[in-house]
Write a protein that holds these residues in place. Structure first.
Motif, PDB file in Angstrom:
ATOM      1  N   SER A 117       0.835  -1.209   0.000  1.00 13.55           N
ATOM      2  CA  SER A 117       0.000   0.000   0.000  1.00 13.55           C
ATOM      3  C   SER A 117       0.867   1.255   0.000  1.00 13.55           C
ATOM      4  CB  SER A 117      -0.910   0.023   1.227  1.00 13.55           C
ATOM      5  OG  SER A 117      -1.818  -1.035   1.199  1.00 13.55           O
ATOM      6  N   ALA A 118       1.902   1.259   0.829  1.00 12.57           N
ATOM      7  CA  ALA A 118       2.791   2.426   0.897  1.00 12.57           C
ATOM      8  C   ALA A 118       3.507   2.638  -0.435  1.00 12.57           C
ATOM      9  CB  ALA A 118       3.793   2.246   2.025  1.00 12.57           C
ATOM     10  N   GLN A 119       3.928   1.546  -1.073  1.00  9.54           N
ATOM     11  CA  GLN A 119       4.610   1.655  -2.370  1.00  9.54           C
ATOM     12  C   GLN A 119       3.663   2.212  -3.427  1.00  9.54           C
ATOM     13  OE1 GLN A 119       7.870   1.088  -2.505  1.00  9.54           O
ATOM     14  NE2 GLN A 119       7.874   1.852  -4.584  1.00  9.54           N
ATOM     15  N   ALA A 120       2.410   1.766  -3.415  1.00  6.66           N
ATOM     16  CA  ALA A 120       1.424   2.268  -4.369  1.00  6.66           C
ATOM     17  C   ALA A 120       1.194   3.765  -4.165  1.00  6.66           C
ATOM     18  CB  ALA A 120       0.113   1.498  -4.220  1.00  6.66           C
ATOM     19  N   LEU A 121       1.133   4.191  -2.922  1.00  5.26           N
ATOM     20  CA  LEU A 121       0.944   5.619  -2.651  1.00  5.26           C
ATOM     21  C   LEU A 121       2.152   6.433  -3.094  1.00  5.26           C
ATOM     22  CD1 LEU A 121      -0.830   5.467   0.818  1.00  5.26           C
ATOM     23  CD2 LEU A 121      -1.840   6.065  -1.393  1.00  5.26           C
ATOM     24  N   LYS A 122       3.359   5.866  -2.956  1.00  4.12           N
ATOM     25  CA  LYS A 122       4.559   6.558  -3.425  1.00  4.12           C
ATOM     26  C   LYS A 122       4.504   6.775  -4.933  1.00  4.12           C
ATOM     27  CE  LYS A 122       7.849   5.131   0.115  1.00  4.12           C
ATOM     28  NZ  LYS A 122       9.055   4.336   0.396  1.00  4.12           N
ATOM     29  N   HIS A 123       3.988   5.780  -5.671  1.00  4.35           N
ATOM     30  CA  HIS A 123       3.849   5.920  -7.126  1.00  4.35           C
ATOM     31  C   HIS A 123       2.884   7.055  -7.461  1.00  4.35           C
ATOM     32  CE1 HIS A 123       6.344   2.604  -8.307  1.00  4.35           C
ATOM     33  NE2 HIS A 123       5.638   1.741  -7.589  1.00  4.35           N
ATOM     34  N   HIS A 124       1.781   7.136  -6.721  1.00  5.88           N
ATOM     35  CA  HIS A 124       0.815   8.216  -6.963  1.00  5.88           C
ATOM     36  C   HIS A 124       1.443   9.577  -6.669  1.00  5.88           C
ATOM     37  CE1 HIS A 124      -2.766   5.986  -7.967  1.00  5.88           C
ATOM     38  NE2 HIS A 124      -2.573   5.185  -6.929  1.00  5.88           N
ATOM     39  N   LEU A 125       2.192   9.671  -5.586  1.00  6.75           N
ATOM     40  CA  LEU A 125       2.866  10.925  -5.264  1.00  6.75           C
ATOM     41  C   LEU A 125       3.893  11.281  -6.333  1.00  6.75           C
ATOM     42  CD1 LEU A 125       3.347  10.562  -1.407  1.00  6.75           C
ATOM     43  CD2 LEU A 125       1.767  12.092  -2.610  1.00  6.75           C
ATOM     44  N   ILE A 128       2.127  12.805  -9.243  1.00  5.95           N
ATOM     45  CA  ILE A 128       1.726  14.190  -8.953  1.00  5.95           C
ATOM     46  C   ILE A 128       2.931  15.118  -9.058  1.00  5.95           C
ATOM     47  CG2 ILE A 128       0.888  15.740  -7.127  1.00  5.95           C
ATOM     48  CD1 ILE A 128      -0.871  13.355  -6.184  1.00  5.95           C
ATOM     49  N   GLU A 129       4.074  14.680  -8.519  1.00  2.00           N
ATOM     50  CA  GLU A 129       5.286  15.495  -8.585  1.00  2.00           C
ATOM     51  C   GLU A 129       5.720  15.736 -10.023  1.00  2.00           C
ATOM     52  OE1 GLU A 129       7.929  13.260  -6.113  1.00  2.00           O
ATOM     53  OE2 GLU A 129       7.238  14.250  -4.273  1.00  2.00           O
ATOM     54  N   GLU A 130       5.621  14.704 -10.870  1.00  2.00           N
ATOM     55  CA  GLU A 130       5.969  14.854 -12.293  1.00  2.00           C
ATOM     56  C   GLU A 130       5.046  15.842 -12.964  1.00  2.00           C
ATOM     57  OE1 GLU A 130       6.437  11.418 -14.793  1.00  2.00           O
ATOM     58  OE2 GLU A 130       7.479  10.333 -13.198  1.00  2.00           O
ATOM     59  N   TYR A 131       3.760  15.771 -12.660  1.00  2.00           N
ATOM     60  CA  TYR A 131       2.782  16.686 -13.247  1.00  2.00           C
ATOM     61  C   TYR A 131       3.063  18.119 -12.824  1.00  2.00           C
ATOM     62  CZ  TYR A 131      -1.638  18.887 -14.373  1.00  2.00           C
ATOM     63  OH  TYR A 131      -2.602  19.734 -14.861  1.00  2.00           O
ATOM     64  N   LEU A 132       3.421  18.312 -11.556  1.00  2.00           N
ATOM     65  CA  LEU A 132       3.691  19.664 -11.053  1.00  2.00           C
ATOM     66  C   LEU A 132       4.962  20.264 -11.670  1.00  2.00           C
ATOM     67  CD1 LEU A 132       2.770  19.248  -7.278  1.00  2.00           C
ATOM     68  CD2 LEU A 132       1.473  20.438  -9.050  1.00  2.00           C
ATOM     69  N   LYS A 133       5.927  19.417 -12.046  1.00  2.00           N
ATOM     70  CA  LYS A 133       7.159  19.908 -12.655  1.00  2.00           C
ATOM     71  C   LYS A 133       6.927  20.428 -14.056  1.00  2.00           C
ATOM     72  CE  LYS A 133      10.346  17.036 -10.009  1.00  2.00           C
ATOM     73  NZ  LYS A 133      11.274  15.909 -10.076  1.00  2.00           N
TER      74      LYS A 133
END
Length: 134
Positions: A117-125, A128-133
């Motif tokens: 679950s934590a790994q999946a959330l890291k992928h989502h984050l 989001i970080e890529e989109y913000l860049k």
């Protein structure tokens, strides 16, 4: 060696009951997310959605096994109490030991599921970080 009494397996009842409640909540949350992703996939067939659905299917399966081992542990605790009641102490000790092992397996699966679950959330984050860049 201290003798196993009726109260020893009974002590696990509240702990296992709380664990089962937490597992059930996880199961229901995954079911809701899977239904939502399924609807999204029917609208637009994206590979990312398939990966998320597959990840959730795996986590849902892990949660199901966590529940099975937890319930089996509780069942064996009840059996232990019955065996103590009918004065089958040696068998009760062995059955209680198996119940503890099943509970350990259930909790180990929980650790694995939390890591996924934590790994999946890291992928989502990361997405989001890529989109913000951009």
């Amino acid at each position: 060696m201290e003798s196993l009494t009726l109260t020893t397996p009974a002590l696990l009842f509240s702990a296992i009951s709380l664990i089962m409640l937490a597992y059930t909540n996880r199961f229901l949350a995954y079911a809701a997310v899977i239904r939502n992703l399924s609807d999204k996939y029917l609208e637009k067939k994206e590979d990312a959605l398939i990966r998320q659905i597959n990840n959730l299917k795996f986590r849902l399966n892990l949660t199901r096994w966590m529940q099975i081992f937890g319930i089996s542990s509780l069942l064996l605790c009840v059996l232990t109490m019955f065996l103590i009641y009918i004065h089958q102490h040696i068998l009760a000790v062995w059955i209680f030991g198996i119940a503890l092992i099943l509970l350990i397996i259930s909790l180990a699966l929980l650790i694995k599921e939390i890591q996924i679950s934590a790994q999946a959330l890291k992928h989502h984050l990361g997405d989001i970080e890529e989109y913000l860049k951009k």
